[in-house]
Design a protein around this motif. Structure first.
Motif, mmCIF file in Angstrom:
data_model
loop_
_atom_site.group_PDB
_atom_site.id
_atom_site.type_symbol
_atom_site.label_atom_id
_atom_site.label_comp_id
_atom_site.label_asym_id
_atom_site.label_seq_id
_atom_site.Cartn_x
_atom_site.Cartn_y
_atom_site.Cartn_z
ATOM 1 N N UNK A 4 0.865 -1.244 -0.095
ATOM 2 C CA UNK A 4 -0.053 -0.030 0.150
ATOM 3 C C UNK A 4 0.734 1.294 0.030
ATOM 4 N N UNK A 5 1.976 1.187 0.852
ATOM 5 C CA UNK A 5 2.905 2.298 0.904
ATOM 6 C C UNK A 5 3.512 2.727 -0.472
ATOM 7 N N UNK A 32 2.023 1.775 -3.340
ATOM 8 C CA UNK A 32 1.218 2.272 -4.197
ATOM 9 C C UNK A 32 0.830 3.894 -4.119
ATOM 10 N N UNK A 33 0.694 4.264 -2.745
ATOM 11 C CA UNK A 33 0.387 5.656 -2.345
ATOM 12 C C UNK A 33 1.504 6.702 -2.664
ATOM 13 N N UNK A 34 2.918 6.013 -2.897
ATOM 14 C CA UNK A 34 3.845 6.767 -3.204
ATOM 15 C C UNK A 34 3.751 7.021 -4.825
ATOM 16 N N UNK A 35 3.333 6.097 -5.520
ATOM 17 C CA UNK A 35 3.200 6.122 -6.945
ATOM 18 C C UNK A 35 1.914 7.171 -7.189
ATOM 19 N N UNK A 37 6.675 14.065 -0.432
ATOM 20 C CA UNK A 37 8.129 14.086 0.393
ATOM 21 C C UNK A 37 8.107 13.611 1.565
ATOM 22 N N UNK A 38 7.028 13.238 2.265
ATOM 23 C CA UNK A 38 7.129 12.659 3.489
ATOM 24 C C UNK A 38 7.370 11.221 3.220
ATOM 25 N N UNK A 39 6.688 10.618 2.083
ATOM 26 C CA UNK A 39 6.749 9.142 1.720
ATOM 27 C C UNK A 39 8.352 9.028 1.354
ATOM 28 N N UNK A 40 8.843 10.057 0.620
ATOM 29 C CA UNK A 40 10.406 9.803 0.383
ATOM 30 C C UNK A 40 11.239 9.775 1.380
#
Lengths: 351, 203
Positions: free
Chosen positions: B98-99, B101-104, B116-119
């Motif tokens: 899920x993480x 998929x959310x970034x993409x 930015x938070x995900x990266x």
């Protein structure tokens, strides 16, 4: 999590969140990762002004400047008896350890097996870093031992160890002749190989225990600063060759400081030369230029300056035969100074 | 239905890869630069198709957007330690798939803060690790795995080569078998003709 499958924008942001030494560790994961980092962090790497190598007997270190958070990194390379083999910097027996920190600075520490020569490891590390960070940065070496001869080095400062021969010193520069700046001190006795690569440095600073006559007469660069004794005849020969347009065509400034050794007789040196003086007796010419200097002592400062101003004042000048080029000269007690008007900053001031 | 309105009350319909639709507030949706560039000024008749992403992912992304509607303007990535409890929970309750998929999706929708938070979160996973540990995080094959993979590929190649050689041998044999009756036929004909010629010459 397959990093390589993320879109480039995401990869760029991830890399941007990592510090330089972390990116370096990441680059060892695979050739593709390394290539990706090189491509996506090109602009960041361009901000690196200098990459400095410091060599000592049992270790060497690499430091990038400017050093801000995420903008700089420090790597320590220590020798150890036995190291678990791992392919880093193209060398099998080097292992990366966790970053360690102390109150002053933090570094990434690497260890290499004592069976490997420091020279081999340093060459591999430099070759990797040069490719990784790119050629725009100034690569410089500071060493208390005879450093390995690395390619594409721009600046070198060696505290010459005791009993170093001219050939051994020359060997430190074979891979990178024509450097922007070289400084020699320590136990340097003034002996260099004929037509030495050291004498081709653009800016050369030497602190010699022996006579520096050969250095002065063989110098092919732009700016020379020498601490040490010179024979009067050498100074006369140098000035005559310059004046009669027979040599030293690149030379823009020279400073000789023989304070610990001898003093010069101005009248004796210039007696047969056509030395001119400024027209008005109250005028004196101040001539100023930027002379490169070693960053070794400010290795851990944020942005160490690469040069500092040098100057002197004099009413005496010479005119070169053929092209009419003018040069101010000053021969006083233990100092000889020489600076071209062209290419340096000149200002007439009242005495 | 949807309309190009500036009010945060306005709801937009979003269509996922499954063909399902759900509501998202205009204020939340406006955090997406992709939406702003595509639909803000012209509006959308019907659901907005974000059909490269599934419903769960899109809902997660817009959950974040809805939450950060009232936060101050984004001013660069925050350090992970500065994240709020809600932010931490938001990230912690996602599994890795899920993480990703959310970034993409966040990258496609160009939601700067979330991306930015995900990266930064991924960077944190890599921080302080050595190369072997990093390889595990970014799912690269290790040197041993690459070697094993190479050996398997070599074996496969050798097996394929053997099969090819056998096939070539078989084909060669078949060609010989196919040629045999023709040769026999030629020989028989030649024999017959010889015999006929001999009988003629005897006569």
């Amino acid at each position: 999590m397959q990093l390589l499958r993320f879109p480039n924008l995401v990869q760029e942001k991830i890399f941007g969140s990592l510090e330089l030494d972390e990116l370096l560790v990441l680059s060892f994961c695979s050739n593709r990762t390394k290539y990706l980092i090189e491509c996506l962090q090109k602009n960041r790497f361009r901000k690196i002004a200098t990459i400095s190598y410091t060599f000592d007997v049992n270790y060497f270190s690499v430091c990038t400047q400017p050093y801000y958070s995420k903008q700089g990194c420090r790597l320590m390379f220590d020798m150890r008896k036995k190291v678990k083999p791992m392919q880093l910097f193209g060398i099998g027996s080097m292992i990366s350890l966790c970053r360690w920190k102390n109150s002053q600075y933090d570094s990434s520490k690497y260890e290499y097996e004592s069976s490997q020569e420091q020279t081999t490891v340093a060459k591999a590390v430099h070759s990797y870093l040069y490719q990784f960070f790119g050629s725009h940065a100034v690569y410089q070496v500071f060493s208390c031992i005879r450093p390995p001869s690395l390619e594409k080095i721009d600046r070198t400062h060696i505290r010459v160890p005791e009993n170093t021969t001219a050939e051994e010193l020359e060997a430190c520069f074979t891979a990178s002749p024509n450097q922007e700046f070289i400084q020699l001190n320590g136990y340097f006795n003034g002996n260099l190989c004929p037509n030495s690569a050291i004498l081709g440095a653009e800016h050369l600073t030497v602190n010699s225990g022996g006579y520096g006559d050969e250095i002065l007469l063989g110098f092919r660069g732009k700016r020379l600063e020498c601490k040490g004794p010179f024979h009067d005849a050498t100074i006369v020969q140098f000035l005559n060759e310059w004046k009669s347009n027979r040599g030293f065509h690149n030379l823009e400034s020279l400073i000789i400081n023989s304070s610990d050794y001898k003093s010069y007789d101005r009248g004796d040196i210039i007696k047969n030369m056509d030395v001119k003086q400024l027209d008005r007796p109250e005028d004196i010419l101040q001539i100023t230029w930027e002379m490169s200097h070693s960053c070794s002592y400010s290795m851990f400062s944020i942005v160490p300056p690469k040069s500092e101003p040098s100057d002197f004042r004099s009413r005496d000048y010479l005119i070169r035969d053929g092209d009419g080029e003018k040069v101010s000269i000053s021969i006083e007690n233990r100092n000889v100074r020489f600076a071209l008007w062209k290419g340096n900053s000149c200002e007439i001031i009242n005495r | 239905m949807t309309s190009p309105a500036s009010s945060s009350e306005v709801k937009y319909l979003i269509e996922s890869s499954e063909g399902n639709t759900f509501d998202v507030s205009g204020a939340a949706l406006r955090q997406s630069n992709t939406f702003n560039a595509m639909f803000l000024n012209i509006g959308a008749d019907g659901p907005i198709p974000f059909t490269d992403y599934n419903e769960a992912t899109l809902k997660k992304v817009f959950e974040y957007c809805e939450h950060s509607v009232n936060e101050e303007n984004y001013s660069g990535p925050k350090h992970q330690d500065d994240l709020s409890k809600w932010d931490l929970n938001f990230f912690n309750e996602m599994d890795q798939k899920m993480f990703i998929d959310v970034i993409n999706a966040s990258n496609f929708l160009d939601i700067e803060r979330l991306t930015s938070y995900c990266c930064e979160r991924i960077a944190r996973m890599l921080r302080g690790k050595n190369t072997q540990e990093m390889i595990k995080v970014i799912t690269l094959p290790t040197a041993e795995e690459l070697e094993a993979k190479q050996k398997v590929e070599e074996k496969k190649a050798a097996a394929a080569k053997k099969v090819a050689e056998k096939a070539a041998e078989t084909a060669e044999k078949t060609e010989t078998l196919e040629e045999l009756p023709v040769q026999q036929l030629v020989q028989t004909t030649r024999n017959k003709l010889t015999r006929k010629y001999l009988s003629f010459s005897n006569e």
